[in-house]
Design a protein around this motif. Sequence first.
Motif, PDB file in Angstrom:
ATOM      1  N   GLY A 125      63.263  34.850 100.776  1.00 57.05           N
ATOM      2  CA  GLY A 125      62.257  33.809 100.927  1.00 57.05           C
ATOM      3  C   GLY A 125      60.845  34.310 100.681  1.00 57.05           C
ATOM      4  N   GLU A 126      60.628  35.585 100.956  1.00 59.22           N
ATOM      5  CA  GLU A 126      59.307  36.177 100.752  1.00 59.22           C
ATOM      6  C   GLU A 126      59.087  36.654  99.318  1.00 59.22           C
ATOM      7  OE1 GLU A 126      58.916  37.964 105.327  1.00 59.22           O
ATOM      8  OE2 GLU A 126      59.295  39.307 103.626  1.00 59.22           O
ATOM      9  N   GLY A 127      60.114  36.519  98.497  1.00 57.95           N
ATOM     10  CA  GLY A 127      59.998  36.962  97.114  1.00 57.95           C
ATOM     11  C   GLY A 127      60.106  38.461  96.939  1.00 57.95           C
ATOM     12  N   ALA A 128      60.773  39.127  97.871  1.00 66.21           N
ATOM     13  CA  ALA A 128      60.901  40.585  97.814  1.00 66.21           C
ATOM     14  C   ALA A 128      61.986  41.045  96.844  1.00 66.21           C
ATOM     15  CB  ALA A 128      61.192  41.133  99.214  1.00 66.21           C
ATOM     16  N   PRO A 176      73.899  48.868  86.391  1.00 60.48           N
ATOM     17  CA  PRO A 176      73.391  50.231  86.543  1.00 60.48           C
ATOM     18  C   PRO A 176      72.070  50.225  87.297  1.00 60.48           C
ATOM     19  CG  PRO A 176      73.060  49.458  84.309  1.00 60.48           C
ATOM     20  CD  PRO A 176      73.924  48.436  84.985  1.00 60.48           C
ATOM     21  N   ALA A 177      71.717  51.364  87.869  1.00 62.66           N
ATOM     22  CA  ALA A 177      70.484  51.449  88.647  1.00 62.66           C
ATOM     23  C   ALA A 177      69.239  51.136  87.821  1.00 62.66           C
ATOM     24  CB  ALA A 177      70.363  52.840  89.254  1.00 62.66           C
ATOM     25  N   THR A 178      69.320  51.346  86.517  1.00 66.56           N
ATOM     26  CA  THR A 178      68.164  51.069  85.655  1.00 66.56           C
ATOM     27  C   THR A 178      67.768  49.602  85.671  1.00 66.56           C
ATOM     28  OG1 THR A 178      69.726  50.912  83.800  1.00 66.56           O
ATOM     29  CG2 THR A 178      68.577  53.010  84.107  1.00 66.56           C
ATOM     30  N   ALA A 179      68.667  48.720  86.115  1.00 71.27           N
ATOM     31  CA  ALA A 179      68.337  47.302  86.203  1.00 71.27           C
ATOM     32  C   ALA A 179      67.197  47.054  87.179  1.00 71.27           C
ATOM     33  CB  ALA A 179      69.574  46.507  86.621  1.00 71.27           C
ATOM     34  N   LEU A 180      67.006  47.956  88.113  1.00 70.92           N
ATOM     35  CA  LEU A 180      65.947  47.785  89.108  1.00 70.92           C
ATOM     36  C   LEU A 180      64.561  48.021  88.516  1.00 70.92           C
ATOM     37  CD1 LEU A 180      67.555  49.489  92.247  1.00 70.92           C
ATOM     38  CD2 LEU A 180      67.663  47.091  91.525  1.00 70.92           C
ATOM     39  N   THR A 181      64.496  48.713  87.396  1.00 71.94           N
ATOM     40  CA  THR A 181      63.202  48.969  86.776  1.00 71.94           C
ATOM     41  C   THR A 181      62.543  47.666  86.341  1.00 71.94           C
ATOM     42  OG1 THR A 181      63.932  51.138  85.995  1.00 71.94           O
ATOM     43  CG2 THR A 181      61.998  50.199  84.924  1.00 71.94           C
ATOM     44  N   SER A 182      63.313  46.778  85.760  1.00 73.13           N
ATOM     45  CA  SER A 182      62.760  45.489  85.343  1.00 73.13           C
ATOM     46  C   SER A 182      62.669  44.509  86.514  1.00 73.13           C
ATOM     47  CB  SER A 182      63.613  44.884  84.225  1.00 73.13           C
ATOM     48  OG  SER A 182      64.963  44.742  84.638  1.00 73.13           O
ATOM     49  N   LEU A 183      63.609  44.594  87.458  1.00 73.55           N
ATOM     50  CA  LEU A 183      63.585  43.688  88.606  1.00 73.55           C
ATOM     51  C   LEU A 183      62.428  43.992  89.543  1.00 73.55           C
ATOM     52  CD1 LEU A 183      65.005  41.405  90.229  1.00 73.55           C
ATOM     53  CD2 LEU A 183      66.329  43.199  91.368  1.00 73.55           C
ATOM     54  N   GLN A 184      62.143  45.284  89.776  1.00 69.49           N
ATOM     55  CA  GLN A 184      61.088  45.725  90.692  1.00 69.49           C
ATOM     56  C   GLN A 184      61.228  45.088  92.085  1.00 69.49           C
ATOM     57  OE1 GLN A 184      58.556  48.118  90.364  1.00 69.49           O
ATOM     58  NE2 GLN A 184      59.778  48.652  88.540  1.00 69.49           N
ATOM     59  N   ALA A 194      73.623  58.589 104.667  1.00 68.35           N
ATOM     60  CA  ALA A 194      73.694  59.905 104.039  1.00 68.35           C
ATOM     61  C   ALA A 194      73.050  59.904 102.653  1.00 68.35           C
ATOM     62  CB  ALA A 194      75.139  60.361 103.935  1.00 68.35           C
ATOM     63  N   TYR A 195      72.941  58.722 102.041  1.00 68.36           N
ATOM     64  CA  TYR A 195      72.406  58.641 100.688  1.00 68.36           C
ATOM     65  C   TYR A 195      70.939  58.215 100.650  1.00 68.36           C
ATOM     66  CZ  TYR A 195      77.205  58.992  98.971  1.00 68.36           C
ATOM     67  OH  TYR A 195      78.465  59.425  98.690  1.00 68.36           O
ATOM     68  N   ARG A 196      70.316  58.069 101.794  1.00 67.77           N
ATOM     69  CA  ARG A 196      68.962  57.514 101.815  1.00 67.77           C
ATOM     70  C   ARG A 196      67.985  58.334 100.968  1.00 67.77           C
ATOM     71  NH1 ARG A 196      64.000  56.972 103.571  1.00 67.77           N
ATOM     72  NH2 ARG A 196      63.302  54.976 104.443  1.00 67.77           N
ATOM     73  N   GLU A 197      67.960  59.627 101.175  1.00 64.26           N
ATOM     74  CA  GLU A 197      67.010  60.468 100.451  1.00 64.26           C
ATOM     75  C   GLU A 197      67.317  60.495  98.957  1.00 64.26           C
ATOM     76  OE1 GLU A 197      64.284  61.634 101.779  1.00 64.26           O
ATOM     77  OE2 GLU A 197      64.953  60.633 103.622  1.00 64.26           O
ATOM     78  N   GLU A 198      68.585  60.521  98.617  1.00 65.81           N
ATOM     79  CA  GLU A 198      68.982  60.515  97.208  1.00 65.81           C
ATOM     80  C   GLU A 198      68.538  59.226  96.524  1.00 65.81           C
ATOM     81  OE1 GLU A 198      73.129  60.165  94.718  1.00 65.81           O
ATOM     82  OE2 GLU A 198      73.116  61.440  96.507  1.00 65.81           O
ATOM     83  N   VAL A 199      68.720  58.098  97.209  1.00 63.48           N
ATOM     84  CA  VAL A 199      68.305  56.816  96.649  1.00 63.48           C
ATOM     85  C   VAL A 199      66.792  56.743  96.520  1.00 63.48           C
ATOM     86  CG1 VAL A 199      68.228  54.322  97.072  1.00 63.48           C
ATOM     87  CG2 VAL A 199      70.353  55.588  97.445  1.00 63.48           C
ATOM     88  N   ALA A 200      66.090  57.272  97.511  1.00 69.81           N
ATOM     89  CA  ALA A 200      64.627  57.275  97.456  1.00 69.81           C
ATOM     90  C   ALA A 200      64.128  58.026  96.231  1.00 69.81           C
ATOM     91  CB  ALA A 200      64.059  57.890  98.727  1.00 69.81           C
ATOM     92  N   LYS A 201      64.726  59.165  95.947  1.00 66.23           N
ATOM     93  CA  LYS A 201      64.333  59.949  94.771  1.00 66.23           C
ATOM     94  C   LYS A 201      64.656  59.200  93.486  1.00 66.23           C
ATOM     95  CE  LYS A 201      64.849  64.458  92.537  1.00 66.23           C
ATOM     96  NZ  LYS A 201      64.963  63.840  91.195  1.00 66.23           N
ATOM     97  N   ASP A 205      62.153  57.937  90.478  1.00 67.52           N
ATOM     98  CA  ASP A 205      62.368  58.284  89.070  1.00 67.52           C
ATOM     99  C   ASP A 205      62.408  57.038  88.182  1.00 67.52           C
ATOM    100  OD1 ASP A 205      62.485  60.938  89.807  1.00 67.52           O
ATOM    101  OD2 ASP A 205      64.682  61.019  89.820  1.00 67.52           O
ATOM    102  N   LEU A 206      62.866  55.921  88.766  1.00 67.56           N
ATOM    103  CA  LEU A 206      62.954  54.670  88.010  1.00 67.56           C
ATOM    104  C   LEU A 206      61.633  53.906  87.995  1.00 67.56           C
ATOM    105  CD1 LEU A 206      66.417  53.424  89.338  1.00 67.56           C
ATOM    106  CD2 LEU A 206      65.928  54.160  86.995  1.00 67.56           C
ATOM    107  N   GLY A 207      60.647  54.420  88.741  1.00 64.42           N
ATOM    108  CA  GLY A 207      59.370  53.732  88.811  1.00 64.42           C
ATOM    109  C   GLY A 207      59.402  52.510  89.707  1.00 64.42           C
ATOM    110  N   VAL A 208      60.273  52.529  90.702  1.00 64.84           N
ATOM    111  CA  VAL A 208      60.417  51.411  91.625  1.00 64.84           C
ATOM    112  C   VAL A 208      59.831  51.786  92.976  1.00 64.84           C
ATOM    113  CG1 VAL A 208      62.041  49.895  92.822  1.00 64.84           C
ATOM    114  CG2 VAL A 208      62.479  50.582  90.455  1.00 64.84           C
ATOM    115  N   THR A 209      58.907  50.973  93.444  1.00 60.77           N
ATOM    116  CA  THR A 209      58.339  51.182  94.777  1.00 60.77           C
ATOM    117  C   THR A 209      58.926  50.129  95.701  1.00 60.77           C
ATOM    118  OG1 THR A 209      56.269  52.022  93.846  1.00 60.77           O
ATOM    119  CG2 THR A 209      56.228  51.291  96.149  1.00 60.77           C
ATOM    120  N   ALA A 210      59.830  50.552  96.566  1.00 60.22           N
ATOM    121  CA  ALA A 210      60.519  49.590  97.433  1.00 60.22           C
ATOM    122  C   ALA A 210      60.789  50.221  98.798  1.00 60.22           C
ATOM    123  CB  ALA A 210      61.839  49.145  96.797  1.00 60.22           C
ATOM    124  N   GLU A 211      60.825  49.383  99.809  1.00 62.54           N
ATOM    125  CA  GLU A 211      61.217  49.838 101.145  1.00 62.54           C
ATOM    126  C   GLU A 211      62.724  50.009 101.162  1.00 62.54           C
ATOM    127  OE1 GLU A 211      61.001  48.425 105.843  1.00 62.54           O
ATOM    128  OE2 GLU A 211      60.404  47.041 104.246  1.00 62.54           O
TER     129      GLU A 211
END
Length: 215
Positions: A125-128, A176-184, A194-201, A205-211
Motif C-alpha cells: 500500500g505504501e508503494g514499497a 533471477p535476482a537481477t529482476a530487482l535492479t529494474s524493480l527497485q 542465515a542468508y541475511r548478510e549474503e542477501v545484503a551484499k 551489488d545489484l544497486g538496490v537500496t532496500a530494507e
Amino acid sequence: VDLREQARGREVFGYLEISDAVANLGGAGWEVVYPRVSYLGAYSLARIVSRAGWTVESTGTLFSGAYRYIEISANRPRAGGHVAHTAEIPSLRARDKQLTAIEGFDERHRAAREQWRDTIARLAGEGAKPALWGAGMRGAQFLALVDRDLLLQSVVDLNPRKWGQFLPVTGHRVDPATALTSLQPKAVIVTNPAYREEVAKSLADLGVTAEILVA
C-alpha cells in the motif's frame, strides 16, 4: 539397533544431521512441512541413539542453529579400559527447551502469519514494491501462508532452474535476482536469517537500496 549389531564388536563411529526441533518449532515455522515427519532436539535425539545402544560423543547445531548434528560411537574403549554402553544424554534443560517450543508453536505460528500478512499489505500500500528473496522450501511455505493475494511484487532465487517457473499453491513466478535492479523494491524479505548478510551484499551489488526484513 541393526547398524550397531552389524559392527560385531568393532569400534565404529557414526554421524547424524537433522533439522533441529527447537529451531523449527521455536520460531514461526516456515520450515515445518509434511515431508519431515519427526522433529528432534538434543534430548530426544540422544535418547533415541541411547536406546539403540550407541554412545553420544557430542551434539550441537549448525547453520545458525537450523540443523542439529550428533556424533555417536559403539564399542569404543573408555578410561580404565571399559567400554561405555550408555549415551551421555543432554540435560533435562534441553528437554524442557524443546517442550516449550512445542507448547507455544501454534500461537506463535498463527501470530506470525497475521503479522506478515499485515506487513506485506502495508508495504504494498505504501508503494514499497516488496519482494521475497529465496524460493526454496521456506519461501514457498511462507508465500502459501501469507501472500495468496500476490501482493509481493517479485520472488527471486539464485537457482537458474527455478527462473520462469511458478511456485505451488500461490503461483508466484520465480525470477533471477537481477529482476530487482529494474524493480527497485524498498523492502526485501528473507525467510532464513542465515542468508541475511549474503542477501545484503547481493542487493548492494545489484544497486538496490532496500530494507531487509527477516521473516
